[in-house]
Design an enzyme around this catalytic site. Structure first.
Site, PDB file in Angstrom:
ATOM      1  N   ARG A 158     -41.539 -47.205  50.036  1.00  0.00           N
ATOM      2  CA  ARG A 158     -40.287 -47.107  50.778  1.00  0.00           C
ATOM      3  C   ARG A 158     -40.588 -47.054  52.258  1.00  0.00           C
ATOM      4  NH1 ARG A 158     -35.880 -42.670  48.977  1.00  0.00           N
ATOM      5  NH2 ARG A 158     -36.306 -43.673  46.966  1.00  0.00           N
ATOM      6  N   SER A 180     -32.553 -45.994  47.821  1.00  0.00           N
ATOM      7  CA  SER A 180     -31.711 -44.871  47.411  1.00  0.00           C
ATOM      8  C   SER A 180     -30.738 -44.480  48.522  1.00  0.00           C
ATOM      9  CB  SER A 180     -32.595 -43.691  46.996  1.00  0.00           C
ATOM     10  OG  SER A 180     -31.835 -42.669  46.410  1.00  0.00           O
ATOM     11  N   ASP A 184     -24.999 -41.487  44.966  1.00  0.00           N
ATOM     12  CA  ASP A 184     -25.661 -42.076  46.127  1.00  0.00           C
ATOM     13  C   ASP A 184     -25.661 -43.602  45.952  1.00  0.00           C
ATOM     14  OD1 ASP A 184     -27.508 -42.171  44.070  1.00  0.00           O
ATOM     15  OD2 ASP A 184     -29.221 -41.642  45.309  1.00  0.00           O
ATOM     16  N   ASP A 194     -27.618 -45.986  45.078  1.00  0.00           N
ATOM     17  CA  ASP A 194     -28.160 -46.657  43.890  1.00  0.00           C
ATOM     18  C   ASP A 194     -27.767 -45.936  42.606  1.00  0.00           C
ATOM     19  OD1 ASP A 194     -29.881 -44.493  44.451  1.00  0.00           O
ATOM     20  OD2 ASP A 194     -31.552 -45.450  43.429  1.00  0.00           O
ATOM     21  N   ASP A 243     -28.272 -43.074  41.179  1.00  0.00           N
ATOM     22  CA  ASP A 243     -29.111 -42.255  40.306  1.00  0.00           C
ATOM     23  C   ASP A 243     -28.912 -40.763  40.561  1.00  0.00           C
ATOM     24  OD1 ASP A 243     -30.445 -42.154  42.744  1.00  0.00           O
ATOM     25  OD2 ASP A 243     -32.439 -42.504  41.895  1.00  0.00           O
ATOM     26  N   ARG A 244     -28.210 -40.414  41.618  1.00  0.00           N
ATOM     27  CA  ARG A 244     -27.916 -39.009  41.906  1.00  0.00           C
ATOM     28  C   ARG A 244     -26.407 -38.773  41.808  1.00  0.00           C
ATOM     29  NH1 ARG A 244     -32.212 -36.777  46.196  1.00  0.00           N
ATOM     30  NH2 ARG A 244     -33.847 -38.312  45.861  1.00  0.00           N
ATOM     31  N   THR A 291     -42.727 -31.752  41.413  1.00  0.00           N
ATOM     32  CA  THR A 291     -41.524 -32.316  42.010  1.00  0.00           C
ATOM     33  C   THR A 291     -41.440 -33.810  41.757  1.00  0.00           C
ATOM     34  OG1 THR A 291     -41.741 -30.686  43.771  1.00  0.00           O
ATOM     35  CG2 THR A 291     -40.241 -32.512  44.158  1.00  0.00           C
ATOM     36  N   GLU A 344     -33.419 -31.761  38.793  1.00  0.00           N
ATOM     37  CA  GLU A 344     -34.078 -31.393  40.040  1.00  0.00           C
ATOM     38  C   GLU A 344     -33.019 -31.016  41.056  1.00  0.00           C
ATOM     39  OE1 GLU A 344     -38.119 -32.589  41.468  1.00  0.00           O
ATOM     40  OE2 GLU A 344     -36.882 -34.213  42.255  1.00  0.00           O
ATOM     41  N   LYS A 356     -33.646 -39.843  36.632  1.00  0.00           N
ATOM     42  CA  LYS A 356     -32.341 -39.292  36.979  1.00  0.00           C
ATOM     43  C   LYS A 356     -31.286 -40.383  36.890  1.00  0.00           C
ATOM     44  CE  LYS A 356     -33.443 -39.482  41.957  1.00  0.00           C
ATOM     45  NZ  LYS A 356     -34.875 -39.791  41.823  1.00  0.00           N
TER      46      LYS A 356
END
Length: 601
Positions: free
Chosen positions: A58, A155, A312, A314, A316-317, A389, A413, A427
């Protein structure tokens, strides 16, 4: 372009990039930088390569080997291809690779270039030919038994960034040794192969498949299997407001709600469709709280809605906000609070579906997340594990546990990431949104709300008060010095506030030290590439300081827990937590001295 003013090794790197790059996109920008003879900027862009961090590659989109651009994507795809050939051999051709992309600038182009690399070697490519959620790639790799997958996304990063998230054949993000091996293979295949730049040819290749229609049917079916039978989800007064933050989520959330027999969501019109400029939220991260949810709150209030769901870009959150009945304002749940709600509901709804909990039921959370899930699991007789993490660790551990006969129910998380079930070993903000909506409707029929349920959870399983935030620091040397001063040859701080609060143990996962174990080696894996130190205080406070794997941040996490049997003064606990966190920040991070920029929401 004149490169003669550069040091020899740096000049060679720049010339290689110019020679191999066939795209004009960043050629003009590079020419401007070379004309300015900005050696430091050129060194920062070219001297070295992007490496696999918490979520793959990234970076900002720009020229250079340390930035994301078409050449770097081709090199990354070639490295991934040749490593996969070394592992899977001829089976790679028929099993194939799964590709997806978000709505950012260049995302589609990067996915097409990746497809071109694999198709050139007669490898079957599943390419979703429109923007899609990141969890669809993780799901697709498993569902179609591919050898791996790539999601082109950054993301929730700023609009200047993009990324390359790699999955292995188990549907989880790559971890060691795969990440290091891919990196080595990239270095061995830096020169783009003939024909890979011509992406128009991929669409006439019979090995290119768009699986979206079939994939969505299978995905929504898996999500619906997690929902309790008999719950009338249409006879409700709850209106759900939804925002995808200018990302990919709206059409997929709309379909998910329809397939699960919910009423339609009310979308935030200004943020409804993918827009790579993110015009209403320069930092499109719903984790930022009310500042990021401003338009969603306005939309909800204009439509009589009291629950907001936010993905978000993309998808995934998931972030959630509630306007409790009779309350004056909005409650934006923290990642830990939402983690507690979903953890409790995943167990409760599982029992409603199956009658009782499976004896080998497991839940996971990362070491920086709230211990509330561990507390819930203990009372409910469910197994619990803590991981490093990042969902790459939880996803891979969930895969291992499933292979051993365990049923992984849930993982979370604190950075608003939730994995409900194991259909997606990452996620997933879509399935999490569905489970939250189901929970809210169920609670409404019980004359309760999400906020009330959270208080009930803390009263039943113990209060878990946490404070998490971060500082921005763009100087990597300053970050390194901060953490080195804390470990100081294993002579870690003994207390804060002049001895008022003593530290009973320290765990340093950067250097591999844990004062609590007999051999002083931590039970969790060590990662030298990331700074991470945890302090455990005598009064039960656990505080962790760590760096981000994707952004120039120093993050801090602090939690004070109580036993459910104890009668506690919550206001007093909040005061203690506040003063301890403030002391940790001032004494350990020294924000003024180190010019740290506090997170502002």
């Amino acid at each position: 372009m004149d490169t003669s003013f550069l040091p020899e090794q740096l000049e060679l790197l720049v010339k290689n990039w110019i020679c191999w790059n066939k795209s004009q996109q960043y050629a003009i920008e590079l020419e401007r930088i070379l004309m300015a003879k900005d050696v430091n900027k050129i060194r920062d862009m070219f001297d070295g390569r992007l490496s696999f961090g918490t979520a793959g590659l990234r970076s900002a989109m720009a020229p250079g080997f340390k930035r994301i651009n078409e050449l770097v994507v081709i090199q990354s795809a070639q490295g991934l291809l040749y490593y996969m050939i070394s592992v899977f051999g001829e089976a790679l051709k028929s099993a194939g690779i799964f590709l997806g992309y978000d709505g950012r600038y260049n995302s589609k182009r990067f996915a097409e270039l990746s497809a071109s690399v694999f198709l050139r070697h007669s490898v079957k490519v599943y390419l979703i030919r429109t923007v899609c959620p990141t969890p669809f790639v993780a799901f697709g790799v498993k569902e179609y038994k591919c050898c791996g997958g790539v999601m082109v996304t950054a993301s929730h990063n700023p609009k200047e960034d993009n990324g390359y998230k790699v999955y292995w054949n188990n549907g989880t993000q790559v971890i060691t040794p795969h990440d290091k091996n891919i990196q080595n293979y990239i270095l061995e295949h830096l020169e783009p192969e003939e024909g890979v730049w011509d992406v128009e040819k991929i669409y006439s290749n019979p090995l290119l498949v768009d699986p979206l229609d079939d994939l969505q049917k299978k995905y929504y079916s898996c999500v619906n299997e997690m929902l309790i039978p008999g719950l009338d989800k249409k006879s409700t007064n709850i209106i759900f407001t939804y925002t995808p933050m200018h990302g990919v989520g709206y059409s997929y959330i709309r379909n998910a709600f329809e397939k699960a027999n919910f009423n339609p969501v009310v979308a935030v019109e200004q943020q409804k469709h993918p827009d790579p400029d993110f015009p209403t939220v320069p930092f499109p991260n719903p984790e930022e709280g009310k500042s990021a949810l401003k338009l969603a709150i306005e939309t909800a209030e204009n439509n009589g809605s009291r629950i907001i769901l936010a993905n978000d870009p993309d998808a995934d959150r998931l972030a959630v906000a509630e306007h409790p009945i009779g309350s004056e304002g909005w409650k934006v749940f923290t990642g830990n609070e939402l983690g507690a709600l979903l953890g409790w509901w995943m167990i409760d709804s599982y029992k409603k579906i199956h009658g009782q909990a499976h004896p080998k039921l497991v839940m996971l959370s990362s070491t920086v997340s709230s211990a509330v899930l561990k507390s819930i699991a203990k009372v409910e007789g469910v197994l619990f594990e803590e991981t490093l993490t990042g969902f790459k660790w939880m996803g891979n551990r969930a895969h291992q546990l499933a292979a051993e006969g365990y049923e992984v129910l849930y993982a979370f998380e604190e950075s608003i990431g939730y994995m409900c079930g194991t259909a997606v070993l990452d996620k997933d903000g879509i399935s999490a949104a569905i489970k939250i909506a189901e929970m809210a409707i169920y609670l409404e029929k019980e004359n309760s709300t999400l906020s009330s349920a959270l208080e009930t959870i803390y009263n039943r399983y113990g209060w878990h008060l946490s404070v998490n935030s971060y500082f921005i620091c763009n100087d990597s040397l300053t970050i390194k010095n901060i953490f080195e001063s804390l470990r100081h040859d294993y002579n870690y701080p003994k207390s804060i506030m002049n001895g008022r609060y003593s530290i009973k143990s320290v765990r340093d996962l950067t250097v591999g030290y844990d004062s609590e174990t007999d051999d002083h080696k931590p039970l969790l894996p060590v990662s030298k590439s990331t700074q991470m130190i945890t302090f455990n205080f005598d009064n039960g406070l656990k505080a962790t300081l760590r760096t981000s794997g994707t952004e120039p941040k120093i993050k801090y996490y602090a939690e004070l827990c109580t036993d459910p049997k104890d009668c506690v003064d919550i206001d007093k606990l909040k005061t203690i937590l506040k003063e301890m966190v403030e002391a940790i920040i001032e004494e350990f991070l020294k924000p003024q001295k180190n010019s740290l920029i506090y997170r502002s929401t």
